[in-house]
Design an enzyme around this catalytic site. Structure first.
Site, mmCIF file in Angstrom:
data_model
loop_
_atom_site.group_PDB
_atom_site.id
_atom_site.type_symbol
_atom_site.label_atom_id
_atom_site.label_comp_id
_atom_site.label_asym_id
_atom_site.label_seq_id
_atom_site.Cartn_x
_atom_site.Cartn_y
_atom_site.Cartn_z
ATOM 1 C CB CYS A 82 -0.395 -9.448 -1.078
ATOM 2 S SG CYS A 82 -0.006 -8.498 -2.574
ATOM 3 C CB ILE A 142 -3.637 -4.823 -4.589
ATOM 4 C CG1 ILE A 142 -5.151 -4.715 -4.385
ATOM 5 C CG2 ILE A 142 -3.007 -3.430 -4.700
ATOM 6 C CD1 ILE A 142 -5.545 -4.047 -3.074
ATOM 7 N NE ARG A 143 3.023 -2.513 -6.702
ATOM 8 C CZ ARG A 143 3.984 -1.910 -5.999
ATOM 9 N NH1 ARG A 143 3.658 -1.031 -5.078
ATOM 10 N NH2 ARG A 143 5.245 -2.180 -6.216
ATOM 11 C CG HIS A 178 -4.749 -7.959 -0.464
ATOM 12 N ND1 HIS A 178 -4.009 -7.381 0.540
ATOM 13 C CD2 HIS A 178 -4.056 -7.761 -1.604
ATOM 14 C CE1 HIS A 178 -2.907 -6.852 0.034
ATOM 15 N NE2 HIS A 178 -2.909 -7.071 -1.268
ATOM 16 C CD GLU A 180 -5.809 -8.454 3.538
ATOM 17 O OE1 GLU A 180 -4.995 -7.663 3.027
ATOM 18 O OE2 GLU A 180 -5.881 -9.657 3.215
#
EC number: 4.3.3.6
Length: 201
Positions: A82, A142-143, A178, A180
């Site tokens: 990201c 996320i974004r 992501h 993780e």
């Protein structure tokens, strides 16, 4: 059993703790990288998700741009997730107007588009197919950015809704999502396995 490879996680801001947990679950020795000296002895470095403009400012403050480039030039493997992927890109589109320009390492021959899937409120989790994995991978966006252009030497590993979201160029891996933030360790396992020392005969 021999110790796992020494891998760093850039620990200035963002989801570095989650990456550390995933790496340690796979037997890697993990160093949180905040200063140039922390790169010594590492075989790989993860640039985590977070806020890319904040991370770039802190990399300037802690004088990390040159040392990370040198680390890669000396054979160190890099993985950006990201915001970390944005920091790796040669060209960044969509920088906030107040900044006008997004600093980056410019090591990965891609043009990355910030917030390609919307703002924070548009965050979502889905499954994606990544080249080299035998089953779909859960991915948290996320974004998230997307790779709007990929250079000749860049391999596209994954796409979602027509946009490239994972790429590889030599010893650099970059994912727009992501991994993780899920319980699936397969991408981390691929990264760790690339860095394991060969078994002595």
């Amino acid at each position: 059993m021999s110790a796992g490879p020494r891998i760093g996680v850039l620990a200035l801001q963002g989801a570095y703790r989650e990456h550390r947990q995933r790496l340690e679950a796979l037997g890697a020795q993990v160093t949180e990288v905040r200063l140039p000296g922390d790169l010594a002895g590492l075989r790989g470095l993860i640039l985590p998700g977070g806020e890319s403009t904040t991370m770039a400012r802190l990399m300037t403050e802690y004088r990390l741009w040159g040392p990370v480039r040198d680390f890669h030039a000396a054979g160190g493997h890099l993985w950006g997730t990201c915001a970390g992927a944005i920091l790796l890109a040669r060209e960044v589109q969509g920088a906030p107007p107040q900044f006008g320009h997004q600093d980056s390492l410019a090591l990965l021959d891609v043009t990355v588009q910030r917030n390609a899937f919307g703002r924070q409120i548009d965050s979502f989790t889905t499954e994606v197919r990544v080249s080299g994995l035998d089953a779909p991978l859960p991915a948290v966006f996320i974004r998230a950015p997307a790779f709007a252009r990929t250079g000749e030497g860049v391999e596209r590993l994954c796409s979602y809704e027509g946009q490239t979201v994972a790429v590889r160029q030599g010893t650099i891996l970059a994912t727009a999502f992501h991994p993780e933030l899920t319980g699936d360790l397969r991408l981390h396992e691929l990264f760790v396995n690339e860095l394991r020392e060969p078994v002595a005969s």
